[in-house]
Design a protein around this motif. Sequence first.
Motif, PDB file in Angstrom:
ATOM      1  N   GLN A  87      16.915 -12.993  -0.400  1.00  0.00           N
ATOM      2  CA  GLN A  87      18.344 -12.702  -0.519  1.00  0.00           C
ATOM      3  C   GLN A  87      18.739 -11.425   0.216  1.00  0.00           C
ATOM      4  OE1 GLN A  87      19.015 -13.411  -4.599  1.00  0.00           O
ATOM      5  NE2 GLN A  87      18.109 -11.519  -5.349  1.00  0.00           N
ATOM      6  N   TYR A  88      17.847 -10.473   0.303  1.00  0.00           N
ATOM      7  CA  TYR A  88      18.075  -9.338   1.207  1.00  0.00           C
ATOM      8  C   TYR A  88      16.799  -8.539   1.409  1.00  0.00           C
ATOM      9  CZ  TYR A  88      19.234  -7.334  -3.419  1.00  0.00           C
ATOM     10  OH  TYR A  88      19.246  -7.003  -4.749  1.00  0.00           O
ATOM     11  N   LEU A  99      11.297  -7.282   0.254  1.00  0.00           N
ATOM     12  CA  LEU A  99      12.012  -8.490   0.656  1.00  0.00           C
ATOM     13  C   LEU A  99      12.366  -9.199  -0.655  1.00  0.00           C
ATOM     14  CD1 LEU A  99      12.759  -9.477   3.422  1.00  0.00           C
ATOM     15  CD2 LEU A  99      10.628 -10.800   3.491  1.00  0.00           C
ATOM     16  N   CYS A 100      13.610  -9.058  -1.082  1.00  0.00           N
ATOM     17  CA  CYS A 100      13.965  -9.467  -2.452  1.00  0.00           C
ATOM     18  C   CYS A 100      14.276 -10.954  -2.518  1.00  0.00           C
ATOM     19  CB  CYS A 100      15.163  -8.664  -2.930  1.00  0.00           C
ATOM     20  SG  CYS A 100      14.781  -6.907  -2.968  1.00  0.00           S
ATOM     21  N   SER A 101      13.748 -11.600  -3.554  1.00  0.00           N
ATOM     22  CA  SER A 101      13.876 -13.046  -3.688  1.00  0.00           C
ATOM     23  C   SER A 101      14.291 -13.392  -5.114  1.00  0.00           C
ATOM     24  CB  SER A 101      12.519 -13.686  -3.380  1.00  0.00           C
ATOM     25  OG  SER A 101      12.512 -15.036  -3.755  1.00  0.00           O
ATOM     26  N   SER A 102      15.040 -14.489  -5.258  1.00  0.00           N
ATOM     27  CA  SER A 102      15.389 -14.930  -6.614  1.00  0.00           C
ATOM     28  C   SER A 102      14.290 -15.834  -7.189  1.00  0.00           C
ATOM     29  CB  SER A 102      16.739 -15.658  -6.624  1.00  0.00           C
ATOM     30  OG  SER A 102      16.713 -16.743  -5.737  1.00  0.00           O
ATOM     31  N   ASP A 103      13.214 -16.035  -6.402  1.00  0.00           N
ATOM     32  CA  ASP A 103      12.030 -16.738  -6.916  1.00  0.00           C
ATOM     33  C   ASP A 103      11.176 -15.703  -7.675  1.00  0.00           C
ATOM     34  OD1 ASP A 103       9.849 -19.177  -5.721  1.00  0.00           O
ATOM     35  OD2 ASP A 103       9.161 -17.431  -6.834  1.00  0.00           O
ATOM     36  N   VAL A 104      11.071 -15.902  -8.983  1.00  0.00           N
ATOM     37  CA  VAL A 104      10.467 -14.865  -9.838  1.00  0.00           C
ATOM     38  C   VAL A 104       9.043 -14.527  -9.393  1.00  0.00           C
ATOM     39  CG1 VAL A 104       9.779 -14.273 -12.197  1.00  0.00           C
ATOM     40  CG2 VAL A 104      11.923 -15.473 -11.792  1.00  0.00           C
ATOM     41  N   PHE A 122       9.436  -6.671 -14.268  1.00  0.00           N
ATOM     42  CA  PHE A 122      10.530  -7.492 -13.738  1.00  0.00           C
ATOM     43  C   PHE A 122      10.938  -8.583 -14.729  1.00  0.00           C
ATOM     44  CE2 PHE A 122      11.986 -11.115 -11.002  1.00  0.00           C
ATOM     45  CZ  PHE A 122      13.205 -10.552 -10.651  1.00  0.00           C
ATOM     46  N   ARG A 123       9.926  -9.241 -15.308  1.00  0.00           N
ATOM     47  CA  ARG A 123      10.244 -10.323 -16.252  1.00  0.00           C
ATOM     48  C   ARG A 123      10.957  -9.776 -17.496  1.00  0.00           C
ATOM     49  NH1 ARG A 123       5.624 -12.846 -14.113  1.00  0.00           N
ATOM     50  NH2 ARG A 123       6.151 -14.921 -13.309  1.00  0.00           N
ATOM     51  N   GLU A 212      19.037 -14.025 -11.061  1.00  0.00           N
ATOM     52  CA  GLU A 212      19.123 -15.212 -11.912  1.00  0.00           C
ATOM     53  C   GLU A 212      19.811 -16.370 -11.186  1.00  0.00           C
ATOM     54  OE1 GLU A 212      17.717 -15.671 -14.714  1.00  0.00           O
ATOM     55  OE2 GLU A 212      18.952 -16.787 -16.150  1.00  0.00           O
ATOM     56  N   HIS A 213      20.888 -16.060 -10.485  1.00  0.00           N
ATOM     57  CA  HIS A 213      21.708 -17.143  -9.914  1.00  0.00           C
ATOM     58  C   HIS A 213      21.687 -17.180  -8.394  1.00  0.00           C
ATOM     59  CE1 HIS A 213      23.306 -18.259 -13.813  1.00  0.00           C
ATOM     60  NE2 HIS A 213      23.472 -16.978 -14.060  1.00  0.00           N
ATOM     61  N   GLY A 214      21.184 -16.132  -7.753  1.00  0.00           N
ATOM     62  CA  GLY A 214      21.081 -16.138  -6.297  1.00  0.00           C
ATOM     63  C   GLY A 214      22.320 -15.587  -5.608  1.00  0.00           C
TER      64      GLY A 214
END
Length: 495
Positions: A87-88, A99-104, A122-123, A212-214
């Motif tokens: 996502q960014y 490299l940030c991802s909405s995939d946990v 994070f969780r 959570e939602h992207g």
Amino acid sequence: MSNRVIIIGAGPGGLATAMLLAKAGLDVTVLEKEPRVGGRTSPIEGGGYRFDLGPTFFLYPQILEEIFAAVGRDLRREVPMKKLDPQYRLVFGAGGELLCSSDVERMVAEIARLAPQDAPQFRRFMAENRVKLEKFAPCLQSPWLGWTSLLQPRLLGVLPFLKPWKSLHAELAGYFRDPRLQLAFTFQSKYLGMSPFQCPSLFSILSFLEYEHGIFHPIGGCNALTRGMARVAAELGASIRLNETVTEILVENRRAVGVRTAAGELRADAVVVNADFGHAVTKLLPPQHRRKWTDDAVAGKRFSCSTFMLYLGIEGRCDQLQHHNIYVAADYRRNLDEIENQHILTEDPSFYVENPGRTDETMAPAGHSALYVLVPVSHQHPNIDWTRERARYRQVALRQLAKLGLTDLEKRIRFERIVTPADWEGKVAVYRGATFNLAHNLGQMLHLRPGNRFEEAGRLYLVGGGTHPGSGLPVIFESARISARLLLEDLGQAT
Ligand SMILES: Cc1cc2nc3c(=O)[nH]c(=O)nc-3n(C[C@H](O)[C@H](O)[C@H](O)COP(=O)(O)OP(=O)(O)OC[C@H]3O[C@@H](n4cnc5c(N)ncnc54)[C@H](O)[C@@H]3O)c2cc1C
């Protein structure tokens, strides 16, 4: 005959309201001073390049989806969009990047690369903020008619989460030890134009929402949202009149009865203001009709930061960049202090650059790039004279871009537009050039923000970033839902 409503401004808030009220059978007229719809969410086009003027992050599409569904349309069909992953990219001036991802799983691994001891947190952050958002959602969805609203049982649940003594940054320090991670989950307060060191801790829900939602990119940019909304509003019967500036809101017996434009008076049963709050209240509502929001009262409020913008059409690709890229200054605290307290320009500023061609080939000619560069700066203040600083700060911004690997950019520029805080104020009619409106400190939120049912006159409503719930597309759409509901109730047309 159906009730007539005039909406001042075709920004996202005004257009969402137009859709809802036209669907409810009202006779809706939107008056927009510019030759195009969208307000701060409109495009800049030139030389075959397209840029968003303002928003580039579309978070939490659910609210706009619900508004489209309420008028019988499908947002995803009207405005195609892509979810971004990653996502960014976050680059820290202090060293390191994420490299940030909405995939946990991927995000945990990415955090572990930077700060292994913090990865398990994070969780926990996600789980606790999921509860927090659930508790807070009713506050965002309800009108705030006074402090007594706080006593409604379903809103009482949020009180333990308000923690007025705690800043967003202090809240995140409770999760992550590495200062870079504290920033990675707090810099989102800049979406509200605020420093995480001053922003209420409540707003950890912003970074939660992203993960959570992207984060979504509408094809053609966020301006495709407002174009789609205008199209649907017109199809539902709303009349959208461009190049029509409202010069005064007409009030009789403490009730809004219409507006004045260059063409004369237009009468209405209700008036909705989407124009920037500080601008509209001080310029369009004559002082004799204002008791609470006098010019001095507005001037005494806290306002968000502003932005220095470069929109660059570049020959060639910029593959060093992701779609969204954020550079966090080595001395972030000082950077923010210079913006918010000292009102001076920073020499090593944080900045954001969008390279949408990575996802969307409609933004630039083949083999070219449309770069959007945003540098947060102070809102208009006597310390900074933009007629003098404009050219110099352009150089500062170009120099900063080299920190993301863009070293040879200047000679590849084929299109360029600069927008300074003075332009936001003078050309876009944004009070003090505070691009994200009134600040979102607890003293200016909920019932303390200018009301959706505006307190100075009957049948006068606010929508957009200046009213409750606040600035940012998802909550602006929520303001449209709240204000449309109140207006329909007042006209006896609520279903
Ligand atoms: C640089 C920047 C970046 C942003 N990035 C994001 C982001 O990534 N994600 C996000 O969710 N939000 C973002 N925002 C915040 C916010 O979502 C947008 O600013 C949004 O467009 C604000 O919507 P609004 O409905 O309040 O009104 P505006 O977009 O301000 O629209 C108001 C309209 O009223 C019109 N108007 C004003 N005066 C008159 C008058 N007298 N007569 C007739 N018409 C008038 C204006 O021309 C304008 O069209 C960003 C904002 C900026 C400026």
